[in-house]
Design a protein around this motif. Structure first.
Motif, mmCIF file in Angstrom:
data_model
loop_
_atom_site.group_PDB
_atom_site.id
_atom_site.type_symbol
_atom_site.label_atom_id
_atom_site.label_comp_id
_atom_site.label_asym_id
_atom_site.label_seq_id
_atom_site.Cartn_x
_atom_site.Cartn_y
_atom_site.Cartn_z
ATOM 1 N N ARG A 208 56.235 52.536 55.605
ATOM 2 C CA ARG A 208 56.439 51.836 54.566
ATOM 3 C C ARG A 208 55.993 51.028 54.615
ATOM 4 O O ARG A 208 55.293 49.625 53.333
ATOM 5 C CB ARG A 208 57.843 51.174 54.978
ATOM 6 C CG ARG A 208 59.087 52.134 54.567
ATOM 7 C CD ARG A 208 60.324 52.440 54.750
ATOM 8 N NE ARG A 208 60.868 53.218 54.491
ATOM 9 C CZ ARG A 208 62.331 53.464 54.760
ATOM 10 N NH1 ARG A 208 63.114 52.306 54.529
ATOM 11 N NH2 ARG A 208 62.911 55.013 54.966
ATOM 12 N N HIS A 209 55.599 50.024 55.555
ATOM 13 C CA HIS A 209 55.243 48.502 55.436
ATOM 14 C C HIS A 209 53.880 48.038 55.560
ATOM 15 O O HIS A 209 53.124 49.493 56.713
ATOM 16 C CB HIS A 209 55.888 47.174 56.465
ATOM 17 C CG HIS A 209 56.958 47.770 55.643
ATOM 18 N ND1 HIS A 209 57.768 46.782 55.109
ATOM 19 C CD2 HIS A 209 58.533 47.931 57.137
ATOM 20 C CE1 HIS A 209 58.907 47.571 55.135
ATOM 21 N NE2 HIS A 209 59.087 48.003 56.094
ATOM 22 N N THR A 210 52.590 47.307 55.488
ATOM 23 C CA THR A 210 51.500 46.787 56.283
ATOM 24 C C THR A 210 51.455 45.496 56.104
ATOM 25 O O THR A 210 52.726 45.328 55.972
ATOM 26 C CB THR A 210 50.747 46.598 54.399
ATOM 27 O OG1 THR A 210 50.271 45.720 53.438
ATOM 28 C CG2 THR A 210 50.932 48.282 54.115
ATOM 29 N N ILE A 211 50.285 44.906 57.071
ATOM 30 C CA ILE A 211 50.291 43.284 57.198
ATOM 31 C C ILE A 211 50.470 42.434 56.093
ATOM 32 O O ILE A 211 50.294 41.243 56.125
ATOM 33 C CB ILE A 211 49.416 43.258 58.427
ATOM 34 C CG1 ILE A 211 48.512 43.459 57.849
ATOM 35 C CG2 ILE A 211 49.582 44.182 59.329
ATOM 36 C CD1 ILE A 211 46.912 43.208 58.723
ATOM 37 N N TRP A 212 50.133 43.193 54.970
ATOM 38 C CA TRP A 212 50.446 41.925 53.778
ATOM 39 C C TRP A 212 52.339 41.680 53.765
ATOM 40 O O TRP A 212 52.528 41.942 54.633
ATOM 41 C CB TRP A 212 50.598 42.541 52.268
ATOM 42 C CG TRP A 212 48.621 42.822 52.087
ATOM 43 C CD1 TRP A 212 48.278 44.144 52.471
ATOM 44 C CD2 TRP A 212 47.242 42.116 52.564
ATOM 45 N NE1 TRP A 212 46.706 44.043 51.850
ATOM 46 C CE2 TRP A 212 46.575 42.693 51.719
ATOM 47 C CE3 TRP A 212 47.414 40.065 51.666
ATOM 48 C CZ2 TRP A 212 44.819 43.117 51.181
ATOM 49 C CZ3 TRP A 212 46.483 40.387 51.615
ATOM 50 C CH2 TRP A 212 45.430 41.393 51.552
ATOM 51 N N ASP A 213 51.476 39.825 53.498
ATOM 52 C CA ASP A 213 53.096 39.416 53.562
ATOM 53 C C ASP A 213 52.775 38.333 51.679
ATOM 54 O O ASP A 213 51.739 38.139 51.942
ATOM 55 C CB ASP A 213 53.645 38.943 54.667
ATOM 56 C CG ASP A 213 54.851 38.979 54.723
ATOM 57 O OD1 ASP A 213 55.283 39.159 53.582
ATOM 58 O OD2 ASP A 213 55.310 39.181 55.613
ATOM 59 N N GLU A 214 53.600 37.361 52.007
ATOM 60 C CA GLU A 214 53.491 36.607 51.620
ATOM 61 C C GLU A 214 52.712 35.154 51.997
ATOM 62 O O GLU A 214 52.456 34.778 52.810
ATOM 63 C CB GLU A 214 54.558 35.528 50.683
ATOM 64 C CG GLU A 214 55.002 34.896 49.690
ATOM 65 C CD GLU A 214 56.064 33.914 49.190
ATOM 66 O OE1 GLU A 214 57.358 34.606 49.966
ATOM 67 O OE2 GLU A 214 56.563 32.887 49.091
ATOM 68 N N GLY A 215 51.907 35.086 51.102
ATOM 69 C CA GLY A 215 50.271 33.602 51.655
ATOM 70 C C GLY A 215 49.813 34.450 52.036
ATOM 71 O O GLY A 215 48.963 33.287 52.911
ATOM 72 N N ILE A 216 49.380 35.653 52.825
ATOM 73 C CA ILE A 216 48.243 36.356 52.985
ATOM 74 C C ILE A 216 47.220 35.904 52.374
ATOM 75 O O ILE A 216 47.602 36.360 51.276
ATOM 76 C CB ILE A 216 48.311 37.191 53.835
ATOM 77 C CG1 ILE A 216 49.751 37.219 54.579
ATOM 78 C CG2 ILE A 216 46.990 37.735 54.033
ATOM 79 C CD1 ILE A 216 49.924 36.968 56.177
ATOM 80 N N ARG A 217 45.992 35.410 52.513
ATOM 81 C CA ARG A 217 44.570 35.220 52.030
ATOM 82 C C ARG A 217 44.010 36.711 51.986
ATOM 83 O O ARG A 217 43.848 37.699 52.654
ATOM 84 C CB ARG A 217 44.152 34.093 52.889
ATOM 85 C CG ARG A 217 43.243 32.981 52.816
ATOM 86 C CD ARG A 217 43.064 32.093 52.290
ATOM 87 N NE ARG A 217 43.703 30.451 52.142
ATOM 88 C CZ ARG A 217 42.815 29.550 52.630
ATOM 89 N NH1 ARG A 217 42.103 29.781 53.968
ATOM 90 N NH2 ARG A 217 43.863 28.133 52.369
ATOM 91 N N LEU A 218 43.429 37.037 50.806
ATOM 92 C CA LEU A 218 42.870 37.939 50.416
ATOM 93 C C LEU A 218 41.777 38.034 50.500
ATOM 94 O O LEU A 218 40.596 36.527 50.675
ATOM 95 C CB LEU A 218 42.744 38.262 49.167
ATOM 96 C CG LEU A 218 43.704 39.609 48.348
ATOM 97 C CD1 LEU A 218 45.000 38.350 47.935
ATOM 98 C CD2 LEU A 218 43.511 39.920 47.343
ATOM 99 N N VAL A 219 41.030 38.741 51.815
ATOM 100 C CA VAL A 219 39.681 38.114 52.514
ATOM 101 C C VAL A 219 38.226 39.002 52.007
ATOM 102 O O VAL A 219 39.229 40.481 52.537
ATOM 103 C CB VAL A 219 39.248 37.947 53.950
ATOM 104 C CG1 VAL A 219 40.845 36.458 54.449
ATOM 105 C CG2 VAL A 219 39.835 38.756 55.148
ATOM 106 N N ARG A 220 37.180 38.662 52.385
ATOM 107 C CA ARG A 220 35.744 39.554 51.931
ATOM 108 C C ARG A 220 36.380 40.696 53.419
ATOM 109 O O ARG A 220 36.358 40.419 54.296
ATOM 110 C CB ARG A 220 35.079 39.343 51.560
ATOM 111 C CG ARG A 220 34.626 38.464 50.164
ATOM 112 C CD ARG A 220 33.385 38.030 50.531
ATOM 113 N NE ARG A 220 33.187 37.967 49.648
ATOM 114 C CZ ARG A 220 33.713 36.104 48.597
ATOM 115 N NH1 ARG A 220 34.313 34.820 50.361
ATOM 116 N NH2 ARG A 220 33.333 36.097 47.496
ATOM 117 N N ASP A 221 35.890 42.171 52.733
ATOM 118 C CA ASP A 221 35.906 42.909 54.216
ATOM 119 C C ASP A 221 34.344 43.631 54.007
ATOM 120 O O ASP A 221 33.535 43.532 53.033
ATOM 121 C CB ASP A 221 36.148 44.201 53.778
ATOM 122 C CG ASP A 221 36.189 45.469 55.222
ATOM 123 O OD1 ASP A 221 35.756 45.064 55.662
ATOM 124 O OD2 ASP A 221 36.769 46.516 54.937
#
Ligand code: HEM
Ligand code: FES
Lengths: 364, 554
Positions: free
Chosen positions: A193-206
């Motif tokens: 169900r879950h990923t490691i995304w959460d409130e306030g996690i920055r989006l960074v380039r891959d």
């Protein structure tokens, strides 16, 4: 039409004009007469064929020698860049070619030689052998008798309790080995169900790992994105497992051209949208962004998702829109997640329905 | 005991002495007696099974060499081998060791390519061999069980190939596993757990390569080996089938003895297959994993193709519209059914079931339970040939669909259009193939009749006294003629009442199928017809007399 089940081969002469099956068929003329080959009648031709075969065997010997010349004679030293023509790379290719040729000649020489030998010099008279039944009636009767004896002597029939307990034991005995498979994997499905995304996690380039400012995302550009906390994970703490769920595509669209449903109004930042990159069909990463049509295309089976309609499927085998990641900007102006995805990402599994229900319950 | 020495056979030559030594210890002379001069029929179409066998031997050989250096771990490490573009990159031990085999083991690249080309050859030869067996009716009694063993081998070969393809842990192989994972998860209720068990948790986890490895190098090859042994054992028990022709009957085998001719040809052929594969491995790059990079869930290459034998399920997935005219994902009491994945796999599963069951299906329809050691020429079994053609077409359309993007870019047509066309072909192709193949068989049979009745066209033109020009037809000799007339003229077996005097629904269906199979047929020429044709030159009537449609409808 006859009884076809008597086991003896027969031909059903079928033409209506007939008065008897036998009359109605051409008789088998038997094997055609043997035609001698040149090598059977002309000793010179036979000698020639023999020399050909010898030559082929010699070619085989030379081929095997070629292998060793290539194996020891060619040195592939130094770094290999690519399949471009740098020195060691071409050496490697040459070596591979000659090793292959050497073995190929070594094998061809023997193979073609022996076949040629068989074709030209060994007798080519066709021989006839009678077939025997797979088993005779006699054998079957004997076998049956033996089985009956075995059955009687074992006493299984007279002692049913013995038989039944044995059957029970034999059914149970292998079960431990099925049981032993239990720990092949966990059965807790909530990880899906879950990923490691959460409130306030920055989006960074891959793969560079640099954070992204809203202003970096120009109209028409697309970013391959992972969560910033992914880099904290080592390969043994599930780095790939988490990455496989968390990858995201980020694009800016003209806000006027996009339909946004009421509950998702604050999920984008001035037309910057983030969607899961994992195809909802069978999970390939979606790699193609067609900016003039605003379509995302999955390279695996060509599912096409419409960015202007919350990634609805407009073509291909996917049945569900791509999940959207709610985003916003932090105090420094970098794009961050508002929360985790609101549904499990990736391909469907049976229990997904319950997951969605629970997750939406949590969100409210 | 001592008395035996008195009579003991004393060989005179050296090889005789060696043979005698072995025989008195191992008792092999009965085997030599049984097999030494056993007769094997010879025909080029009997070669494909051999090619498959030889490819398998080469797979065992090359695979064993690869296993010396391959490291089946997902433990991550930093690469420091000689391939510069990957230096310093984090990758699994499996990927690193595959790079190592390719670039740092002398001849390793050759071995990898030999292994992969042999795998393709193995599956290809197996498939063609199966088609040969099908189209010639070699699966009929007493060989039904061997057909089933062959079908098992076909499935095992695909699994073997897929498990091997997954081992190097590059982007493509990881993506293949990703798809396998999703297909498992599509199975209702238990599928998710099966996936968790297979991967030891979530995809990709750290377990899958090790598990695939043990399956690939031990379990599957062992199963294949067992199946091959059973298969060959049965071939020996049944003796080989043969094509019809003069001197060939249901009760004999015509061909060459194992020693020396057949053994030499078959043995020599092994080296030829090996030579072809070595040539391919030396000259043609396959699965250049160094270009793809280690597995990473993010990148994927457009236009990437699985090995050809994985094409048909992949193509089936592509053809299914997932959201048209509605979403094919259904929720029943909270359980989700992804029909877009399951639905296209159902016809494939049915095809496999039908494949296994075909010998019994045909036997049921034809009511023919006799022993068949003489093969059918495919044209002489139009119904079967047509069914086979339809099945092959069904398979081929799906395989093509797996390359729909390549077709689109290559021919500069829209990708979606290609998909629409292939969707139509998915349904219409098999039907068309059935009709065309059947018509072609019937036409070829009529041509055979024509040749038997009027001889072969010689190409020579002759002027008749009254000025007409005709082409000279050369009559056939009796051997050639026999080859064209020696086949079975199957009849429609109408539905019959059973012992209770009742015609069951099943029996009615069988009757209808039988009619469908056989109502159009062409009978072999009879001696009377040939005589008649020679007596008065009324060509077309005689040819037409072969069709029995009208007579059967009574
Ligand atoms: C039974 C039929 C088999 C098939 C169809 C098959 C097929 C394959 C394929 C397609 C690959 C990928 C090769 C590549 O890297 O391009 C592979 C890899 C491999 N196979 Fe097999 N194989 C078979 C039997 C075996 C056996 C018997 C062994 C060992 C005893 C073996 C050992 C390996 C190893 C170690 C690899 C990984 C090395 C590498 O990828 O370079 N295989 N196999
Ligand atoms: S995985 Fe994306 S279309 Fe199949």
């Amino acid at each position: 039409m006859g009884d076809h089940r008597d086991g003896t081969p027969q031909h059903s002469g079928a033409v209506v004009t007939s008065d008897g099956a036998a009359k109605n068929q051409f008789p088998d003329p038997g094997l055609p007469p043997h035609r001698p080959r040149v090598t059977d009648v002309d000793p010179k031709a036979a000698k020639r064929a023999e020399r050909q075969v010898v030559l082929l065997f010699i070619i085989s010997i030379l081929g095997s020698i070629l292998f060793f010349i290539a194996y020891f004679g060619i040195r592939v030293d130094g770094p290999i860049y690519d399949v471009v023509n740098t020195e060691p790379t071409s050496q490697l290719r040459l070596q591979n070619l000659l090793l292959g040729l050497g073995i190929a000649l070594g094998m061809f020489g023997i193979g073609i030689g022996v076949v040629q030998w068989a074709r030209t010099l060994m007798p080519d008279h066709e021989l006839v052998e009678e077939r025997h039944d797979v088993r005779t009636e006699e054998q079957r009767a004997e076998a049956q008798e033996i089985l009956t004896t075995i059955y009687d002597e074992s006493g299984i029939k007279r002692r049913p309790l013995l038989r039944n307990t044995l059957i029970g034991a034999a059914i149970l005995a292998p079960l431990p080995f099925v049981g032993l498979l239990r720990d092949l994997g966990p059965t807790d499905l909530t990880v899906l169900r879950h990923t490691i995304w959460d409130e306030g996690i920055r989006l960074v380039r891959d793969p560079s790992g640099t954070p992204i400012k809203a202003s970096d995302v120009t109209l028409g550009s697309a970013f391959h994105v992972v969560p910033e906390n992914l880099s904290e994970l080592g390969h043994h703490d599930g780095y790939l497992d988490e990455k496989a769920k968390a990858v995201v595509l980020l694009m800016r669209l003209d806000p006027d051209k996009v339909n946004v449903s009421a509950d998702r109004e604050d999920w984008n930042v001035d037309g910057i949208f983030a969607y899961s990159k994992v195809c909802t069909h069978v999970g390939c990463p979606i790699a193609l962004y067609e900016q003039h049509t605003h379509h995302l295309l999955c390279p695996c089976h060509q599912s096409t998702f419409d960015l202007t309609n919350e990634c609805e499927v407009i073509f291909g085998p996917a049945s569900r829109p791509l999940p959207q990641l709610p985003i916003t900007v932090d105090s420094e102006g970098y794009l961050v997640a508002r929360s985790d995805f609101h549904e499990p990402v990736g391909p469907t599994y049976s229990q997904r329905g319950f997951a969605v229900r629970d997750m939406q319950g949590e969100a409210n | 005991m001592s008395s035996t020495t008195d009579y003991e056979y004393q060989p005179r030559t050296r090889s005789g002495r060696i043979a005698n030594f072995v025989d008195t210890r191992a008792g092999v002379s009965p085997m030599v007696k049984e097999f030494g001069r056993k007769i094997f029929p010879d025909h080029w179409t009997f070669m494909f099974g051999e090619v498959a066998l030889y490819s398998f031997v080469i797979l065992l050989l090359s695979g064993t060499f690869l296993a010396f250096w391959f490291d089946p771990t997902m433990t991550s490490l930093e690469y420091h081998g000689s391939y510069v573009p990957m230096q310093g990159v984090e990758m699994s031990g499996a990927y690193a060791s595959t790079l190592n085999i390719s670039f740092d083991i002398r001849g390793g690249l050759f071995l990898r390519q030999l292994h992969h080309w042999s795998a393709l050859m193995f599956v290809m030869a197996l498939s063609v061999h199966m088609l040969r067996v099908f189209f010639t009716g070699a699966f009929r009694r007493p060989r039904e069980l061997n057909w089933v063993v062959g079908c098992v081998l076909f499935l095992l070969a695909i699994v073997a190939g897929f498990s091997g393809y997954s081992l190097p842990d590059d982007v493509l192989s990881g993506n293949g596993l990703r798809i396998a994972d999703a297909m498992l998860k599509a199975i209702p209720v238990v599928g998710t757990y099966m996936s968790m068990f297979m991967f030891g948790g979530e995809f990709p986890g750290l377990a899958i390569i090790g598990r695939m490895y043990i399956a690939h190098v031990l379990i599957i090859p062992a199963l294949i080996l067992i199946m091959i042994v059973v298969h060959l054992f049965m071939v020996v028990v049944h003796k080989h089938t043969q094509y019809p022709g003069p001197g060939r009957t249901e009760n004999n085998v015509v061909g060459f003895p194992v020693g020396p001719v057949y053994a030499a040809k078959a043995g020599g052929f092994f080296f030829i297959v090996f030579g072809i594969l070595a040539l391919l491995a030396g000259t043609t790059t396959i699965n250049a994993i160094w270009n793809y990079g280690p597995y990473d869930p993010s990148p994927v290459q457009a236009g990437s193709q699985p090995d050809f034998y994985m094409g048909f399920p992949d193509g089936a997935l592509r053809l299914m519209p997932g959201s048209w005219p509605f979403s094919w994902e259904f929720t029943i009491f909270g359980w989700v059914l992804p029909m877009a994945i399951l639905l296209p796999l159902i016809p494939i599963a049915l095809l496999f079931v039908a494949m296994f069951a075909y010998p019994w299906i045909e036997r049921w329809v034809t009511k023919d339970n006799r022993v068949h050691n003489v093969l059918d020429r495919p044209r002489n079994a139009p119904f079967r040939t047509a069914i086979g053609a339809a099945a092959v077409t069904f398979y081929a359309v799906q395989m093509m669909a797996a390359s729909s993007d390549l077709i689109a870019t290559h021919f500069h047509v829209g990708l979606n259009d290609v998909t629409y066309w292939l969707r139509a072909a998915y349904f219409l192709g098999p039907i068309l193939a059935f009709i065309i193949a059947r018509r072609m068989c019937l036409a070829l049979q009529r041509k055979d009749r024509e040749i038997v009745l009027h001889g072969r066209e010689s190409g020579r033109i002759q002027a008749l006294p009254h000025g007409e020009f005709v082409e000279v037809h050369e009559p056939l000799d009796e051997y050639k003629r026999y080859r064209l007339v020696d086949f079975e003229d199957y009849q429609v077996q109408p539905a019959r009442a059973n012992a209770k005097g009742k015609v069951t629904g099943m029996e009615k269906m069988r009757g209808r199928l039988s009619r469908w199979y056989f109502e159009d047929r062409v009978a072999p020429v009879t001696p009377q017809e040939l005589e008649a044709a020679h007596g008065h030159h009324d060509d077309h009537e005689a040819v037409g007399a072969g069709s029995h449609k009208a007579q059967l409808d009574k």
